[in-house]
Structures are given as C-alpha cells and as structure tokens.
Design an enzyme around this catalytic site. Structure first.
Site, PDB file in Angstrom:
ATOM      1  N   CYS A   1       0.913  -1.191  -0.085  1.00 41.98           N
ATOM      2  CA  CYS A   1       0.021  -0.067   0.127  1.00 41.98           C
ATOM      3  C   CYS A   1       0.849   1.276  -0.025  1.00 41.98           C
ATOM      4  O   CYS A   1       2.044   1.322   0.196  1.00 41.98           O
ATOM      5  CB  CYS A   1      -0.937  -0.036   1.188  1.00 41.98           C
ATOM      6  SG  CYS A   1      -0.118   0.126   2.834  1.00 41.98           S
TER       7      CYS A   1
ATOM      8  N   ALA B   1       3.176   1.501   2.850  1.00 43.60           N
ATOM      9  CA  ALA B   1       4.282   0.741   2.960  1.00 43.60           C
ATOM     10  C   ALA B   1       5.454   1.555   2.071  1.00 43.60           C
ATOM     11  O   ALA B   1       6.528   1.429   2.556  1.00 43.60           O
ATOM     12  CB  ALA B   1       3.875  -0.465   2.285  1.00 43.60           C
TER      13      ALA B   1
ATOM     14  N   ARG C   1      12.881  -4.677   5.980  1.00 43.77           N
ATOM     15  CA  ARG C   1      13.780  -4.514   4.787  1.00 43.77           C
ATOM     16  C   ARG C   1      15.280  -4.065   5.455  1.00 43.77           C
ATOM     17  O   ARG C   1      15.186  -3.035   6.130  1.00 43.77           O
ATOM     18  CB  ARG C   1      13.127  -3.111   4.156  1.00 43.77           C
ATOM     19  CG  ARG C   1      13.872  -2.802   2.792  1.00 43.77           C
ATOM     20  CD  ARG C   1      13.026  -1.734   2.017  1.00 43.77           C
ATOM     21  NE  ARG C   1      13.385  -1.178   0.938  1.00 43.77           N
ATOM     22  CZ  ARG C   1      13.777   0.212   0.830  1.00 43.77           C
ATOM     23  NH1 ARG C   1      13.955   0.787   2.026  1.00 43.77           N
ATOM     24  NH2 ARG C   1      13.960   0.629  -0.158  1.00 43.77           N
TER      25      ARG C   1
ATOM     26  N   HIS D   1       6.176   6.171  -2.395  1.00 46.56           N
ATOM     27  CA  HIS D   1       7.366   6.752  -2.733  1.00 46.56           C
ATOM     28  C   HIS D   1       7.196   7.969  -3.074  1.00 46.56           C
ATOM     29  O   HIS D   1       7.977   9.080  -2.842  1.00 46.56           O
ATOM     30  CB  HIS D   1       8.112   5.984  -4.127  1.00 46.56           C
ATOM     31  CG  HIS D   1       8.238   4.462  -3.966  1.00 46.56           C
ATOM     32  ND1 HIS D   1       8.057   3.816  -5.057  1.00 46.56           N
ATOM     33  CD2 HIS D   1       8.096   3.695  -2.763  1.00 46.56           C
ATOM     34  CE1 HIS D   1       8.222   2.603  -4.573  1.00 46.56           C
ATOM     35  NE2 HIS D   1       8.125   2.549  -3.302  1.00 46.56           N
TER      36      HIS D   1
END
Ligand code: CFM
Length: 467
Positions: free
Chosen positions: A51, A54, A85, A180
């Site tokens: 999403c 995220a 990550r 992003h």
C-alpha cells in the site's frame, strides 16, 4: 499468451505480453502493443502489492537513521512495516525502534489528534538525540479526518525539531509506488533546503534512490570517492536528517532507483537547477557507465578509467569462473519495479538470459526499459498473482528464480533454485565486488546438492521409510 490459471480472470490478459522480434511487444489478448501497468488490481486477483503507507514508511522515509519513525494508526500498521527491509546505516536507531500512536476503538470514535501530539512529545523526550519526528498517516486516521499536518505544526513548536507528516494513507494509490511519490514530495517540501551551509560543494554528488540494502552502498561509494567526487547526501539509505536538509547544495544528482526517487531529482532540477543522471549500480557495464558519466560531468575521465581498470582486475577472475558455471541458464526475475530491468544486462554478463520478467508496481517507463533490453520470446507480466507465478515456475520451469521473501517458499516448494533479489540473504550485490557475491549466491542456488538428491531419490521414494 494466456495463463491457464486466469480462465476466470480475463482482465489479466492486458498485463501479459511476449517480446516480439520487431523489438516491440504483443499483448496477451492480441489487441496490439503494450502492457497495462500502474492500474488498480482486478477484484479477485491475488495481487502481491503493498500500500501507499508501505511505500512511504518502508521504502523512502524508513531508512532515515536519526528520525523517530512514528506510525499514526493501529498497532499492526507499525509492526508489519518494521524490520523487514535491511536498509542498513552506520547506526541502528531506525532499525531498532518503531513508534505508533496505537489507535484503539475509542480513539477512532473520538479522534486521535491529542493522542498523536502526546506521542510525539513523549517519544522525543525519551529519545532526545533523534533529529526529527516522521509521522506516517494510515487508512484509519485518514478516514476519521485527523488533521496530522496541524498536529505536526503544534508539535514542532513544542519540541523544537522538524516534525514531518507524510500523507501516505494506504488506500491512496494502486500500489506502494504512490507512497514513494508522497515520501519524495514531503521530504523535499519540509527538509531539503531548510538550512544553507557554507563551504565548497563544487565536486559533490547526491546518490538518489539507493537504500543501502545489506550495505550495497559500501560497494560503490568508495569508487566515486576514489575518482575525487564527494558524496554529500544519500536519498535515503544511511542518511541523517541534517544531510537531507543540505542536499540542494550538491552539483549533481546520481539517480539509481528511477521508480522511487526520480520525483525528488525532478523537483530539485526545477527549484535549484540541479542536473541529474540516471544510472544502474549493478553489473560491470552499468557500474562502469555510472562512474564514466559522473566523471564526465566533473572532467575526471582519466580518474574514472583508473578506478574501473583496478576494480575489474580484482573481480574478473572470479566473474569468469562463475560465468562458465552459469552460462546458458534461463532466469525468471520478479522484483518490485526497476530491479527487473536493472539486472537483465548483469545476468547476461554472467552468461544467463532473462526469459521471464515481472514487476509488482512498475510503470510504463519500467516496462519500456524491460522490452528494450529483454530477449525475443521473453514473457513479461505486470503484477503477477500467486497462481501465475506458480504456473511460470511449474510449467515453464526457469532454471533460476530471482525474487523476494514472499516468493521464496513458493519457489522451494516447486523445486526451483531461488535467490533473494529484494532484501538479499547475504549481499551486498551492487557495484563490482557485489556482483561477485551475487554470482556466488546464484551458483550456490543452482548447484546445491539438494536438487540432485530430490531428482534421483525423493520423488520416487515412499514418504516414510518402510511405509
Ligand atoms: Fe526502487 Fe528499491 Fe525497487 Fe523499490 Fe521495493 Fe527494494 Fe524493489 Mo523490494 S526502492 S523500486 S519499493 S529498487 S523494497 S530497495 S527491492 S520492491 S525493485
């Protein structure tokens, strides 16, 4: 090209294409050229997408090493976005802690603004060394209309540090890719250019769009530095809040991940006139090109050649060794976006060909780059669902599957050698030295003794001895 598993999902056809001999592509439904991407997943499609939250918290904001990473939402949003990550840094505050406003039922009914303010103040008192508070909005708090921007403003006055509010509620886009974009815009608006340092910045670059997965940066940063270039800021692997504030002073932006970070390069070009170059920092040709392009900008061509020559002398014996062991293998790469096209050339340098390529959230420009580079007859799939991945693995049988943790066990269960290309099980894989590690891991995956054992005994043997 259609998948058997999609009989009841005809909408998937426009996301599947074969590379044709004309250099273009053919759509799965025969309706002409180009693959559909960056559109909402079809209901009933078992998508693996993440999403917007995220993409913002996990990818762009999360790697900043000295900010308090605070999720405004229910506790699960914080837990499931934390620690998966490996965007490493030279300190581990950002990896060790995650913060959450822990919205419960009564907060949802009566509003969470007061609670958020209290959380920011408490967290910054507990961790006075943190240089900023990053707040990530979630679906729950966006739906009830909490005004996080206003809370951030009030908090900034109370704690005297930047409080950066990311409007990255999960439902905002069709995938993590939108996150992003929000991450880039917010950091640009609130941090970049907020201080004006003195000094000489004439030979400085920013590495934009690298997140230091398993210390990837250690493989290539010394090479830029050896040419005589100083790295001012990293966006956002191993970066501090102070570095982000001054990134507008650099002479050149060197953009690696062109999906998650071109936004900030474009904004810096518009506002500060900072030029940028697009590079790939994996593989021999691409890494050499990146150094050469950067060098050309500063007039350091001779230095670049010296560095490249010295590095190649170190790695080529090992690369040649692995190449003869890997030659002829057919690869399926499925990454989030750009890594799929970043690695086609690198795999060729190791003697392998990518015959199946997919991305979770790639846009049109990512697919154009894939089609430009990939071999004729290769199958390209946008946002493959789990049954499609299984069908590629079991029907088309690639020799190697490069993907992430979500796909790892599917590969193992179907007996396909696998390398983790997202978070790397070992790594780093970037630069020249990282390529040797990558080749070694591929070699280990392909030639593990388990494959021979499985093929010769296990399948024909009874499940339990004596049964
Ligand atoms: Fe850029 Fe990335 Fe990637 Fe990405 Fe990601 Fe990633 Fe990726 Mo996993 S920023 S788009 S959102 S290169 S976490 S470090 S490997 S899906 S292809």
């Amino acid at each position: 090209m259609q998948f058997k598993c999609n009989q009841n999902l005809p909408e998937r056809a426009v996301h599947i294409a074969l590379k044709g001999p004309d250099g273009g592509c053919k759509r799965g439904d025969g309706s002409g050229c180009f693959i559909a991407s960056n559109v909402a997943s079809t209901p009933g499609d078992m998508t693996e997408r993440g999403c917007t939250y995220a993409g913002c918290r996990g990818v762009v904001g999360g790697p900043v090493k000295d900010a308090i990473q605070l999720t405004h939402g229910p506790i699960g949003c914080a837990f499931f976005s934390w620690g998966y990550r490996p965007h490493l840094a030279d300190s581990d505050f950002h990896m060790k802690y995650t913060f959450v406003s822990d919205m419960n039922e009564s907060n949802i009914v009566f509003g969470g603004e007061k609670k958020l303010l209290q959380c920011i103040v408490e967290a910054s008192q507990e961790f006075p060394d943190a240089k900023a508070v990053f707040i990530y909005n979630t679906c729950a708090t966006a739906l009830i209309g909490d005004d996080g921007r206003d809370v951030a403003k009030q908090a900034e006055e109370l704690i005297g540090k930047p409080v950066v509010f990311f409007e990255c509620e999960g439902f905002k886009g069709v995938s993590q890719s939108q996150g992003h974009h929000v991450g880039n815009e917010t950091i640009f608006r609130q941090l970049v250019g907020s201080v004006e340092p003195e000094g000489d910045f004439s030979r400085t670059i920013n590495i934009v769009g690298d997140y230091n997965i398993k210390n990837d940066m250690r493989t290539f940063e010394p090479l830029f530095e050896a040419m005589g270039v100083r790295i001012l800021t990293r966006f956002t692997g191993n970066v501090s809040v102070e570095d982000l504030k001054i990134m507008h002073k650099a002479s050149l932006n060197v953009v690696h991940c062109q999906r998650s970070a071109t936004y900030i390069a474009d904004m810096m070009k518009d506002k500060y006139g900072t030029p940028y170059i697009n590079v790939t920092l994996w593989g021999i040709k691409h890494m050499s090109d990146a150094l050469r392009q950067t060098a050309a900008f500063f007039g350091l061509e001779a230095e670049a050649e010296r560095v490249i020559e010295a590095e190649l002398a170190k790695i080529m014996p090992q690369i040649n060794y692995y190449r003869q062991r890997l030659t002829g293998k057919k690869v399926f790469i499925y990454q989030g976006g750009p890594r799929t096209w970043h690695w086609i050339e690198l795999l060729r340098e190791l003697g392998m060909e990518t015959m199946f390529a997919a991305t979770t959230f790639g846009h049109d420009d990512d697919y154009r780059k894939i089609f430009d580079q990939i071999a004729d007859g290769a199958l390209v799939v946008d946002n493959p669902n789990v049954p499609e991945i299984e069908e590629i693995l079991s029907v088309h049988k690639p020799d190697l599957f490069i993907s992430g943790n979500k796909e790892k066990y599917v590969a193992y269960k179907l007996g396909v050698p696998f390398v983790n290309g997202h978070t790397y099980d070992t790594g780093p894989y970037a630069g020249f030295s990282g390529m040797v590690t990558f080749a070694r891991d591929i070699d280990k995956a392909l030639h593990a003794p388990i494959w021979k054992l499985l093929r010769s005994h296990a399948r024909s043997a009874p499940l339990r001895p004596g049964a």
